[in-house]
Write an enzyme that holds these catalytic residues in place. Structure first.
Site, PDB file in Angstrom:
ATOM      1  N   ALA A 114      48.797  31.032  37.073  1.00 34.52           N
ATOM      2  CA  ALA A 114      48.430  30.765  38.429  1.00 34.52           C
ATOM      3  C   ALA A 114      49.488  29.692  39.365  1.00 34.52           C
ATOM      4  O   ALA A 114      50.212  28.912  38.780  1.00 34.52           O
ATOM      5  CB  ALA A 114      47.176  30.663  38.462  1.00 34.52           C
ATOM      6  N   GLY A 128      41.285  37.141  35.568  1.00 32.67           N
ATOM      7  CA  GLY A 128      41.749  36.818  36.987  1.00 32.67           C
ATOM      8  C   GLY A 128      40.825  37.322  37.727  1.00 32.67           C
ATOM      9  O   GLY A 128      39.605  38.665  37.511  1.00 32.67           O
ATOM     10  N   SER A 129      41.236  37.899  39.188  1.00 33.08           N
ATOM     11  CA  SER A 129      40.289  38.344  39.710  1.00 33.08           C
ATOM     12  C   SER A 129      39.964  40.396  39.802  1.00 33.08           C
ATOM     13  O   SER A 129      41.127  40.846  39.222  1.00 33.08           O
ATOM     14  CB  SER A 129      40.286  38.382  41.963  1.00 33.08           C
ATOM     15  OG  SER A 129      41.167  38.690  41.803  1.00 33.08           O
ATOM     16  N   GLU A 189      40.790  40.586  31.679  1.00 34.31           N
ATOM     17  CA  GLU A 189      39.446  39.627  32.145  1.00 34.31           C
ATOM     18  C   GLU A 189      39.023  39.352  33.264  1.00 34.31           C
ATOM     19  O   GLU A 189      39.470  38.474  33.689  1.00 34.31           O
ATOM     20  CB  GLU A 189      39.576  38.450  30.657  1.00 34.31           C
ATOM     21  CG  GLU A 189      38.163  38.083  30.358  1.00 34.31           C
ATOM     22  CD  GLU A 189      37.694  37.039  31.091  1.00 34.31           C
ATOM     23  OE1 GLU A 189      36.514  37.479  32.319  1.00 34.31           O
ATOM     24  OE2 GLU A 189      38.171  35.632  30.826  1.00 34.31           O
ATOM     25  N   LEU A 190      38.541  40.044  34.278  1.00 32.30           N
ATOM     26  CA  LEU A 190      38.437  39.038  35.687  1.00 32.30           C
ATOM     27  C   LEU A 190      36.462  38.525  35.774  1.00 32.30           C
ATOM     28  O   LEU A 190      36.082  38.006  34.763  1.00 32.30           O
ATOM     29  CB  LEU A 190      38.204  41.005  36.084  1.00 32.30           C
ATOM     30  CG  LEU A 190      39.142  42.257  35.242  1.00 32.30           C
ATOM     31  CD1 LEU A 190      39.286  43.135  35.970  1.00 32.30           C
ATOM     32  CD2 LEU A 190      40.480  41.425  35.610  1.00 32.30           C
ATOM     33  N   CYS A 237      34.480  32.754  35.406  1.00 33.63           N
ATOM     34  CA  CYS A 237      34.443  33.596  35.224  1.00 33.63           C
ATOM     35  C   CYS A 237      32.697  34.154  34.462  1.00 33.63           C
ATOM     36  O   CYS A 237      31.702  35.044  35.026  1.00 33.63           O
ATOM     37  CB  CYS A 237      34.671  34.791  34.001  1.00 33.63           C
ATOM     38  SG  CYS A 237      35.695  34.339  33.229  1.00 33.63           S
ATOM     39  N   GLU A 247      31.246  37.999  43.800  1.00 29.06           N
ATOM     40  CA  GLU A 247      31.442  37.203  42.636  1.00 29.06           C
ATOM     41  C   GLU A 247      31.378  36.086  43.624  1.00 29.06           C
ATOM     42  O   GLU A 247      31.683  35.830  44.795  1.00 29.06           O
ATOM     43  CB  GLU A 247      32.599  37.085  41.745  1.00 29.06           C
ATOM     44  CG  GLU A 247      32.676  36.159  40.624  1.00 29.06           C
ATOM     45  CD  GLU A 247      34.011  36.242  39.786  1.00 29.06           C
ATOM     46  OE1 GLU A 247      35.088  37.279  40.445  1.00 29.06           O
ATOM     47  OE2 GLU A 247      33.837  35.742  38.318  1.00 29.06           O
TER      48      GLU A 247
HETATM   49  P1  NDP Z   1      43.453  35.198  40.600  1.00 30.19           P
HETATM   50  O1  NDP Z   1      43.394  36.591  40.460  1.00 30.19           O
HETATM   51  O2  NDP Z   1      44.594  36.723  42.655  1.00 30.19           O
HETATM   52  O3  NDP Z   1      44.851  34.800  40.488  1.00 30.19           O
HETATM   53  C1  NDP Z   1      44.745  35.004  38.913  1.00 30.19           C
HETATM   54  C2  NDP Z   1      46.208  35.397  38.519  1.00 30.19           C
HETATM   55  O4  NDP Z   1      46.882  36.562  38.735  1.00 30.19           O
HETATM   56  C3  NDP Z   1      47.305  34.589  39.194  1.00 30.19           C
HETATM   57  O5  NDP Z   1      48.177  34.384  37.795  1.00 30.19           O
HETATM   58  C4  NDP Z   1      47.993  34.625  39.986  1.00 30.19           C
HETATM   59  O6  NDP Z   1      49.732  34.723  40.176  1.00 30.19           O
HETATM   60  C5  NDP Z   1      47.829  36.626  39.571  1.00 30.19           C
HETATM   61  N1  NDP Z   1      47.542  37.782  40.201  1.00 30.19           N
HETATM   62  C6  NDP Z   1      47.159  37.586  41.415  1.00 30.19           C
HETATM   63  N2  NDP Z   1      47.495  38.891  42.181  1.00 30.19           N
HETATM   64  C7  NDP Z   1      48.387  39.480  41.492  1.00 30.19           C
HETATM   65  C8  NDP Z   1      49.185  40.822  42.026  1.00 30.19           C
HETATM   66  N3  NDP Z   1      48.151  41.667  42.430  1.00 30.19           N
HETATM   67  N4  NDP Z   1      49.354  41.578  40.129  1.00 30.19           N
HETATM   68  C9  NDP Z   1      49.934  40.304  40.051  1.00 30.19           C
HETATM   69  N5  NDP Z   1      49.182  39.318  39.425  1.00 30.19           N
HETATM   70  C10 NDP Z   1      48.043  38.838  40.279  1.00 30.19           C
HETATM   71  O7  NDP Z   1      43.139  34.528  41.761  1.00 30.19           O
HETATM   72  P2  NDP Z   1      43.027  33.662  42.517  1.00 30.19           P
HETATM   73  O8  NDP Z   1      43.150  32.442  42.287  1.00 30.19           O
HETATM   74  O9  NDP Z   1      43.361  33.955  43.935  1.00 30.19           O
HETATM   75  O10 NDP Z   1      41.168  33.388  42.843  1.00 30.19           O
HETATM   76  C11 NDP Z   1      40.000  34.429  43.855  1.00 30.19           C
HETATM   77  C12 NDP Z   1      38.975  35.223  42.714  1.00 30.19           C
HETATM   78  O11 NDP Z   1      39.410  35.289  42.312  1.00 30.19           O
HETATM   79  C13 NDP Z   1      38.162  33.735  42.894  1.00 30.19           C
HETATM   80  O12 NDP Z   1      37.715  33.595  44.015  1.00 30.19           O
HETATM   81  C14 NDP Z   1      37.412  34.250  41.243  1.00 30.19           C
HETATM   82  O13 NDP Z   1      36.324  34.684  41.993  1.00 30.19           O
HETATM   83  C15 NDP Z   1      38.681  35.351  40.430  1.00 30.19           C
HETATM   84  N6  NDP Z   1      38.538  34.505  39.673  1.00 30.19           N
HETATM   85  C16 NDP Z   1      38.390  34.671  38.595  1.00 30.19           C
HETATM   86  C17 NDP Z   1      38.363  34.511  37.634  1.00 30.19           C
HETATM   87  C18 NDP Z   1      38.083  34.361  35.654  1.00 30.19           C
HETATM   88  O14 NDP Z   1      38.450  33.739  35.204  1.00 30.19           O
HETATM   89  N7  NDP Z   1      37.540  35.415  35.353  1.00 30.19           N
HETATM   90  C19 NDP Z   1      39.660  32.940  37.420  1.00 30.19           C
HETATM   91  C20 NDP Z   1      40.472  33.005  38.570  1.00 30.19           C
HETATM   92  C21 NDP Z   1      40.132  33.319  39.864  1.00 30.19           C
HETATM   93  P3  NDP Z   1      49.102  33.784  41.281  1.00 30.19           P
HETATM   94  O15 NDP Z   1      48.309  32.798  41.342  1.00 30.19           O
HETATM   95  O16 NDP Z   1      50.491  33.115  42.184  1.00 30.19           O
HETATM   96  O17 NDP Z   1      48.945  34.356  43.303  1.00 30.19           O
END
Ligand code: NDP
Length: 455
Positions: free
Chosen positions: A157, A207-208, A229-230, A263, A360
């Site tokens: 991130a 991530g999300s 793993e979302l 998550c 979420e």
């Molecule tokens: P993101 O899902 O956007 O970020 C997680 C990772 O994915 C980061 O490395 C990010 O890079 C990357 N990423 C984001 N968008 C894309 C894309 N379109 N293509 C490829 N890679 C991508 O999480 P956020 O930090 O924006 O958090 C937003 C929401 O996501 C949270 O409020 C929560 O609901 C959820 N989340 C869930 C997590 C989990 O453990 N399941 C962990 C984190 C967030 P970059 O940082 O450069 O954008």
């Protein structure tokens, strides 16, 4: 666009990193692939040695890693130390068990044939990782992948570049070949190009759901293996036979893990009518008693949220839920002062149509959803687009197991908060993703399961 680390407790800019150019990224993928070609020829003992070396560095310098996590994303130092140690345990686990998990399996076919299955590495795996457990999420992906003979490029991130660089150094200091694990300093708009690179053989993302959708569609386009793993919106069912003090403790712990930014944090609390008022009283008391403050203070239990934009989004979810009829029993507003702090918050009377029910909620905000009885609780628990984890609190363990079987999710915990454990598979169903991490299931996600028949 430069990438920035901003201390979320103070709003100060810690560091600015220039993004790598496309040719730098392509070069890194190439050298990582070359490292993989050598690495796949190493013995399981050699691979285990590197993971044990990493485990040693994680434990012996856990204070340093905890300070780094605290500075970049606000994790209290005592949680950061625990996270570094958990990564060490994960490395040790795969160092010890990896060889047996990936041993050749004989599968008798015809008498005159020798037939067996072998597990071979795929090559370079791209790990796209989030900020919430900046060490653990990465080690959870890399320890099994490296033990299986793969190499990793990490796109962490954008707000935790310092952690990403530290991870690369830990592997190198542990004795890993120079390019076996490399960090890519790039923003998310550059991920597609990495997935497209012919030498990248698979991608794992935590991530999300939006990020998952983007990565899965690109991986689908170029036909590459993908593990996702979302998000989650884990439901905890509090039944009428529960020990209510225990239920309040479990639910508060589940909700506030990592300041609510997990998550597998408990997000929806489905409490049956006969015990709801009493549960609310005890739960609010537990949530209110948690010490929030400076993440560098050893006594702090929850710090700020990781970023201001995430905190503001949380406030919007709370406000919209209250506007639609939820009652706020604790917290619910942004405190004055610097930093991305948000107080432990409890909403009750949460119903469909409110963000606290439908979305979420990634922060210290608990949603209590009233339900008539066990059957209604199960129905509401499954009324979610997510399916990661869940919990149930009851004195009747057979009943707990029945409820566990009825929930659509990847793991269920009876009378304790959900947690990940290297020995157990981890992952979800529905929009929580697909594939599994950890355990013998996780290590086999990025291998070629090859059948060999010798006549
Ligand atoms: P993101 O899902 O956007 O970020 C997680 C990772 O994915 C980061 O490395 C990010 O890079 C990357 N990423 C984001 N968008 C894309 C894309 N379109 N293509 C490829 N890679 C991508 O999480 P956020 O930090 O924006 O958090 C937003 C929401 O996501 C949270 O409020 C929560 O609901 C959820 N989340 C869930 C997590 C989990 O453990 N399941 C962990 C984190 C967030 P970059 O940082 O450069 O954008």
């Amino acid at each position: 666009m430069p990438l920035q680390s901003i201390n979320p407790a103070t709003d100060t800019i810690l560091s600015t990193y220039q993004e790598m150019s496309s040719s730098e990224v392509a070069d890194i993928v190439r050298v990582t692939h070359a490292a993989h070609l050598q690495w796949r020829g190493t013995s399981m003992d050699q691979r285990a040695g590197i993971l044990r070396g990493a485990a040693h560095l994680l434990r012996s310098r856990s204070d340093e890693w905890a300070q780094l996590m605290a500075a970049e994303m606000g994790k209290p130092v005592r949680d950061g130390v625990a996270e570094a140690r958990k990564c060490a345990d994960c490395c040790d686990y795969f160092a010890e068990q990896g060889a047996a998990m990936l041993a050749r399996e004989s599968v008798p076919t015809d008498d005159q044939h020798d037939s067996f299955v072998v597990y071979e590495p795929l090559g370079v795996v791209l790990a796209v990782m989030p900020w919430n457990f900046p060490f653990w999420q990465a080690f959870r992906a890399l320890a099994p992948a490296i033990m299986a003979g793969n190499a990793i490029v990490l796109k962490h991130a954008s707000n935790v570049c310092g952690c990403a660089i530290a991870l690369e150094r830990i592997l190198r200091d542990a004795g890993a070949p120079e390019h076996l694990f490399r960090t890519l300093l790039i923003g998310s708009s550059r991920v597609d190009a990495v997935i497209e690179h012919p030498l990248v053989r698979g991608v794992t993302l935590t991530g999300s759901s939006d990020a998952g959708r983007a990565v899965a569609s690109k991986a689908g386009q170029v036909l590459k293996k993908c593990v996702l793993e979302l998000g989650g919106s884990d439901a905890y069912l509090v039944l009428e036979d529960a020990d209510l003090d225990m239920a309040a403790t479990i639910c508060a712990k589940a909700r506030l893990v990592n300041g609510g930014q997990s998550c597998i944090a408990g997000k929806r609390f489905l409490v049956v009518d006969p015990v709801r008022e009493e549960f609310e009283k005890r739960f609010v008391a537990k949530m209110a008693a948690v010490r929030q403050g400076d993440p560098l203070d050893q006594a702090t239990e929850i710090g700020p949220m990781a970023r201001r934009d995430l905190r503001d989004q949380l406030q919007r979810q709370v406000t919209a839920s209250v506007d639609r009829g939820a009652r706020c029993l604790l917290g619910g507003s942004i405190p004055a002062g610097p930093g991305a702090f948000y107080p432990p918050t409890v909403l009750t009377d949460v119903r469909p149509g409110m963000p606290a029910y439908d979305e979420e909620v990634f922060g210290p905000v608990a949603a209590i959803i009233p339900v008539r009885d066990e059957a209604a609780a199960i129905e509401v628990a499954n009324d979610s687009m997510f399916g990661l984890g869940g919990g149930v609190v009851t004195r009747d363990l057979a009943r707990g197991q029945r409820v566990a079987a009825a929930l659509e999710c990847g793991c269920m915990f009876v009378n304790e908060p959900v947690r990940s454990d290297p020995r157990l598979p981890f992952g979800g169903v529905k929009q929580s993703g697909y594939g599994r991490e950890l355990s013998a299931f996780g290590i086999k996600e990025f291998v070629n399961v090859k059948s060999v028949v010798v006549n």
